[in-house]
Design a protein around this motif. Structure first.
Motif, short mmCIF file in Angstrom:
data_model
loop_
_atom_site.label_atom_id
_atom_site.label_comp_id
_atom_site.label_asym_id
_atom_site.label_seq_id
_atom_site.Cartn_x
_atom_site.Cartn_y
_atom_site.Cartn_z
N ASP A 17 0.50 -0.79 -0.18
CA ASP A 17 -0.28 0.33 -0.18
C ASP A 17 1.00 1.31 0.09
O ASP A 17 0.32 2.56 -1.11
CB ASP A 17 -0.85 0.29 1.32
N GLY A 18 1.90 1.06 0.67
CA GLY A 18 3.10 2.96 1.22
C GLY A 18 3.64 2.38 -0.80
O GLY A 18 3.51 3.99 -1.13
N ILE A 19 3.89 2.01 -0.93
CA ILE A 19 4.59 2.08 -2.10
C ILE A 19 3.68 2.42 -3.85
O ILE A 19 4.45 2.96 -4.43
CB ILE A 19 5.66 0.45 -2.97
N VAL A 20 2.59 1.55 -3.27
CA VAL A 20 1.32 2.64 -4.08
C VAL A 20 1.62 3.74 -4.12
O VAL A 20 0.99 4.71 -4.83
CB VAL A 20 0.55 1.31 -4.50
N GLU A 21 1.33 4.39 -2.92
CA GLU A 21 0.38 6.02 -2.91
C GLU A 21 2.07 6.23 -2.85
O GLU A 21 1.55 7.64 -2.87
CB GLU A 21 0.60 5.63 -1.07
N ILE A 22 3.21 5.94 -2.82
CA ILE A 22 4.06 7.14 -3.51
C ILE A 22 4.70 7.31 -5.21
O ILE A 22 4.62 7.64 -5.59
CB ILE A 22 5.80 6.18 -2.96
N ILE A 32 6.76 -9.15 -15.33
CA ILE A 32 7.45 -9.74 -13.82
C ILE A 32 8.88 -8.07 -14.53
O ILE A 32 9.36 -9.11 -15.12
CB ILE A 32 7.60 -10.74 -13.10
N ALA A 33 8.22 -7.29 -13.62
CA ALA A 33 9.77 -6.12 -14.06
C ALA A 33 10.53 -7.15 -12.74
O ALA A 33 10.36 -7.00 -11.26
CB ALA A 33 8.92 -5.40 -14.00
N ASP A 34 12.31 -7.25 -13.30
CA ASP A 34 13.02 -7.61 -12.10
C ASP A 34 13.52 -5.92 -12.15
O ASP A 34 15.10 -5.84 -12.59
CB ASP A 34 14.70 -8.36 -13.35
N ALA A 35 13.50 -5.36 -11.01
CA ALA A 35 13.41 -3.94 -10.77
C ALA A 35 13.51 -4.18 -8.52
O ALA A 35 12.34 -4.98 -8.39
CB ALA A 35 12.63 -3.32 -11.28
N PRO A 36 14.14 -3.34 -8.01
CA PRO A 36 13.73 -2.38 -6.66
C PRO A 36 12.25 -1.67 -6.69
O PRO A 36 12.00 -1.26 -8.05
CB PRO A 36 14.73 -1.66 -6.44
N VAL A 37 11.29 -2.78 -6.14
CA VAL A 37 10.08 -2.27 -5.80
C VAL A 37 9.61 -1.15 -5.70
O VAL A 37 8.19 -0.72 -6.56
CB VAL A 37 9.18 -3.95 -5.01
N LEU A 38 9.84 -0.23 -5.19
CA LEU A 38 9.14 0.96 -4.87
C LEU A 38 10.31 1.99 -6.09
O LEU A 38 9.43 2.27 -6.73
CB LEU A 38 10.46 1.47 -3.38
N GLU A 39 11.69 1.79 -6.55
CA GLU A 39 12.38 2.87 -7.55
C GLU A 39 12.16 2.47 -9.05
O GLU A 39 11.44 3.07 -9.39
CB GLU A 39 13.89 2.58 -7.49
N GLY A 40 11.69 0.92 -9.12
CA GLY A 40 10.57 0.45 -9.95
C GLY A 40 9.78 1.04 -10.60
O GLY A 40 9.02 1.39 -11.18
N ALA A 41 8.16 1.14 -9.44
CA ALA A 41 7.03 0.80 -9.12
C ALA A 41 7.44 3.13 -9.52
O ALA A 41 6.06 2.57 -10.38
CB ALA A 41 6.45 0.77 -7.96
N VAL A 42 7.96 3.56 -9.43
CA VAL A 42 8.11 5.03 -9.21
C VAL A 42 8.46 5.30 -10.87
O VAL A 42 7.93 5.75 -11.79
CB VAL A 42 8.68 5.96 -8.62
N ASN A 43 9.55 4.47 -11.28
CA ASN A 43 9.94 4.58 -12.18
C ASN A 43 8.79 4.39 -13.63
O ASN A 43 8.74 5.00 -14.73
CB ASN A 43 11.23 4.15 -13.18
N ALA A 77 2.02 6.72 -7.08
CA ALA A 77 0.15 7.44 -7.12
C ALA A 77 0.93 8.72 -8.05
O ALA A 77 0.38 9.20 -8.40
CB ALA A 77 -0.33 6.63 -6.32
N GLU A 78 1.90 8.81 -6.85
CA GLU A 78 2.33 10.56 -7.26
C GLU A 78 2.74 10.86 -8.48
O GLU A 78 2.34 12.38 -8.62
CB GLU A 78 3.03 10.57 -6.32
N MET A 79 3.48 9.97 -8.97
CA MET A 79 3.40 10.50 -10.52
C MET A 79 2.81 9.47 -11.59
O MET A 79 3.45 9.75 -12.75
CB MET A 79 5.65 9.41 -10.68
N ALA A 80 1.39 9.02 -11.50
CA ALA A 80 1.08 7.67 -12.30
C ALA A 80 0.04 8.36 -13.10
O ALA A 80 -0.46 8.17 -13.84
CB ALA A 80 0.89 6.57 -11.26
N GLY A 81 -0.34 9.58 -13.15
CA GLY A 81 -1.65 11.05 -13.45
C GLY A 81 -2.35 9.67 -13.17
O GLY A 81 -3.20 9.20 -12.61
#
Length: 126
Positions: free
Chosen positions: A15-20, A87-98, A22-26
């Motif tokens: 939930d927290g990662i999605v909250e962050i 599935i993205a092979d990415a760090p979950v927080l930074e990858g979600a923001v990107n 979402a600030e960039m997600a339009g």
């Protein structure tokens, strides 16, 4: 528009990662899924499948995961779903923001959003 799903062993972390992000997600559809469905730590393929289906608007879904068994359960969920998802092979927080930023591009594709999520592996913090 490509959707995003964040899978974590912790519901609160997802939930927290999605909250962050979402600030960039339009208008990008973002779904958080985490925990074992009973308030504990873990991941559940059926819940992940539901999140994938909720995030899809026809252009597919990029899934970001936190730990090993989340990958396994996300793979199962993707196999069960009719949605095109990767599935993205990415760090979950930074990858979600990107990925959230990339998904706002009108020409975004499943591959381009996944690639931007995976580019987060190169982000240096210091």
């Amino acid at each position: 528009m490509v959707g995003l799903v964040v899978v974590s062993h912790s519901e609160r972390a997802a939930d927290g990662i999605v909250e962050i992000a979402a600030e960039m997600a339009g208008d990008t559809r973002l779904e958080a899924v985490g925990g074992d469905g009973e308030g504990g730590i873990g991941t559940v393929p059926d819940a992940i499948e539901g999140a994938i289906e909720a995030a899809d608007d026809g252009d597919g879904v990029v899934v970001l995961v936190d730990l090993g068994s989340a990958v396994m359960n996300a793979d199962v969920a993707i196999e069960l779903s009719d949605v095109e998802a990767v599935i993205a092979d990415a760090p979950v927080l930074e990858g979600a923001v990107n990925a959230a930023v990339a998904a706002t591009d009108p020409s975004a594709t499943l591959d381009s959003v996944r690639e931007q999520a995976e580019a987060a592996r190169e982000i240096k913090k210091l």
